[in-house]
Design an enzyme around this catalytic site. Sequence first.
Site, PDB file in Angstrom:
ATOM      1  N   TYR A  82      49.499  38.672  19.674  1.00 55.85           N
ATOM      2  CA  TYR A  82      49.116  38.668  21.043  1.00 55.85           C
ATOM      3  C   TYR A  82      47.016  38.555  20.212  1.00 55.85           C
ATOM      4  O   TYR A  82      46.622  38.404  19.882  1.00 55.85           O
ATOM      5  CB  TYR A  82      48.624  40.427  20.606  1.00 55.85           C
ATOM      6  CG  TYR A  82      47.791  40.996  22.023  1.00 55.85           C
ATOM      7  CD1 TYR A  82      48.505  40.817  23.553  1.00 55.85           C
ATOM      8  CD2 TYR A  82      46.891  40.949  23.001  1.00 55.85           C
ATOM      9  CE1 TYR A  82      48.174  41.335  24.507  1.00 55.85           C
ATOM     10  CE2 TYR A  82      45.936  41.785  23.229  1.00 55.85           C
ATOM     11  CZ  TYR A  82      46.112  41.449  24.585  1.00 55.85           C
ATOM     12  OH  TYR A  82      45.892  41.596  25.903  1.00 55.85           O
ATOM     13  N   ASP A 164      43.955  42.146  36.188  1.00 59.23           N
ATOM     14  CA  ASP A 164      43.434  41.303  35.926  1.00 59.23           C
ATOM     15  C   ASP A 164      42.607  39.410  36.444  1.00 59.23           C
ATOM     16  O   ASP A 164      41.522  39.389  36.276  1.00 59.23           O
ATOM     17  CB  ASP A 164      44.273  40.106  33.939  1.00 59.23           C
ATOM     18  CG  ASP A 164      45.046  41.816  33.282  1.00 59.23           C
ATOM     19  OD1 ASP A 164      45.162  42.909  34.114  1.00 59.23           O
ATOM     20  OD2 ASP A 164      45.414  41.425  32.208  1.00 59.23           O
ATOM     21  N   GLU A 393      58.110  41.904  34.919  1.00 61.72           N
ATOM     22  CA  GLU A 393      57.200  42.451  34.456  1.00 61.72           C
ATOM     23  C   GLU A 393      56.379  42.918  35.984  1.00 61.72           C
ATOM     24  O   GLU A 393      55.536  43.327  36.293  1.00 61.72           O
ATOM     25  CB  GLU A 393      56.125  41.664  34.534  1.00 61.72           C
ATOM     26  CG  GLU A 393      54.731  42.180  33.868  1.00 61.72           C
ATOM     27  CD  GLU A 393      54.072  40.796  33.187  1.00 61.72           C
ATOM     28  OE1 GLU A 393      54.437  40.230  32.329  1.00 61.72           O
ATOM     29  OE2 GLU A 393      52.798  41.664  32.920  1.00 61.72           O
TER      30      GLU A 393
HETATM   31  C1  GLC Z   1      48.608  43.397  31.845  1.00 64.64           C
HETATM   32  C2  GLC Z   1      48.723  43.887  33.229  1.00 64.64           C
HETATM   33  C3  GLC Z   1      47.793  45.254  33.124  1.00 64.64           C
HETATM   34  C4  GLC Z   1      49.159  45.835  32.340  1.00 64.64           C
HETATM   35  C5  GLC Z   1      49.224  45.132  30.691  1.00 64.64           C
HETATM   36  C6  GLC Z   1      50.282  45.523  30.121  1.00 64.64           C
HETATM   37  O1  GLC Z   1      47.115  43.099  31.556  1.00 64.64           O
HETATM   38  O2  GLC Z   1      47.557  43.067  33.979  1.00 64.64           O
HETATM   39  O3  GLC Z   1      47.886  45.754  33.953  1.00 64.64           O
HETATM   40  O4  GLC Z   1      48.384  47.090  31.784  1.00 64.64           O
HETATM   41  O5  GLC Z   1      49.655  43.646  31.315  1.00 64.64           O
HETATM   42  O6  GLC Z   1      51.185  45.728  30.892  1.00 64.64           O
END
Ligand code: GLC
Length: 424
Positions: A82, A164, A393
Amino acid sequence: MTDPDLAAQAVAILRENDRGSYTVPTKGLYPFQWNWDSCLTALGQRHVDEARAWTEIETLFAHQWPDGMVPHIVFHERDDGYFPGPDVWATGRPVPTSGITQPPVAGFAVKRLWEGAADRAAAEDRARALVPKVAAWHRWFFACRDPGAEGLVAVLHPWEAGRDNAVDWDAPFEGVPTEGIAPYTRRDTQHADPAHRPTKAQYDRYLWLVERFRGLGWDNARLHDASPFKVVDPGFNAILIRSAADLAALAAALGMDAIAAENRGHAARGLAALEGLWSDAHGQYLCRDRATGGLIDSASSGGILPAFAPIPPARAAALAARVEALGGRARYLVPSQDPADPRFDPRRYWRGPVWLVVNYMIADGLMRAGQGAAAARITADSLDLIRASGFAEYYDPLDGAPLGGGRFTWTAAMVLEFLAGDAA
Ligand code: GLC
């Protein structure tokens, strides 16, 4: 798939992503604990194991900062898959965390866990311990993100909003430079299709902001005024308002009167100020750029999320009409951007696709406001997406294609909530 099969699959996904005291959003793409993911995940976990659900939120709050902020990521274990990882954030916390926050849905989640709990004694003890921590987070927001006492708080980074790369940030991003950022390699595009992810131009700005805040030692007393990006997001504020109202009700039931009064105040001031974000032209709320003072011309799901807060009935009715109108342009509600907007992109992250967590909060609010038909359509569309495309997702609102990561935790949690009929 029949509904019992859906529930069984959702439970299997929650188990698979469970790391004991916290749950990762999905393997690979998101290997740590995310703030609002965990709070919403706990709502799904309570249908399987109530004690485990409380633990999910308690683990998050064990990493609350001394100033009251609850970080958006807790890096429990090292994982180089990550980016940006703990070395980039460099927040100096005992267990590394990011230095920004995320939508404060904890107050809502804790009240819902408490009111639905079968084990009343445990729920009372665990809620009583969490309430002051959630209250400290809410206090932090108004101290550090609303220094002018407007009643609404600003996000200083798009990642704080949880949406985001929303179209909402395009205009304010013009005020964010990219010069001088350290060279970097993205990891998200190695796990998911780059055409479905934010662009490099956006990523450069995400990192410029992180480096700027890091340069200020993550001192929350300084970040707001120093940030070129400060946006008042109606969805984020609605979540804070709903959480404050719910925390007030919970605190009152537990005899914690000072916290109840304080949070009733946050909610009342926030609701009054939210009116300033309403757009008659769009029939929904819009973001305000606090750097320029103007409303941002972007009809996103962030401006429909205020349905989640106890807004006036006429506003809830207008949002229900807006949802119905979007339903005429998209097979699956609720698109993160209006398909009529030329910037709508059905597959690129928060610029068009559907997210079940957003659907859940909008449906919950519309239902409470007596807008049952719009709430029922959102719930039906959400479950149709799962039946057609599994636990992704996010999804294309036009054809339902599954996008981003797979076997996604909060998607599974929301399915258990929808099936339990709590949201609609
Ligand atoms: C992305 C999404 C965010 C979420 C994360 C983990 O960054 O935009 O809202 O918390 O993924 O799922």
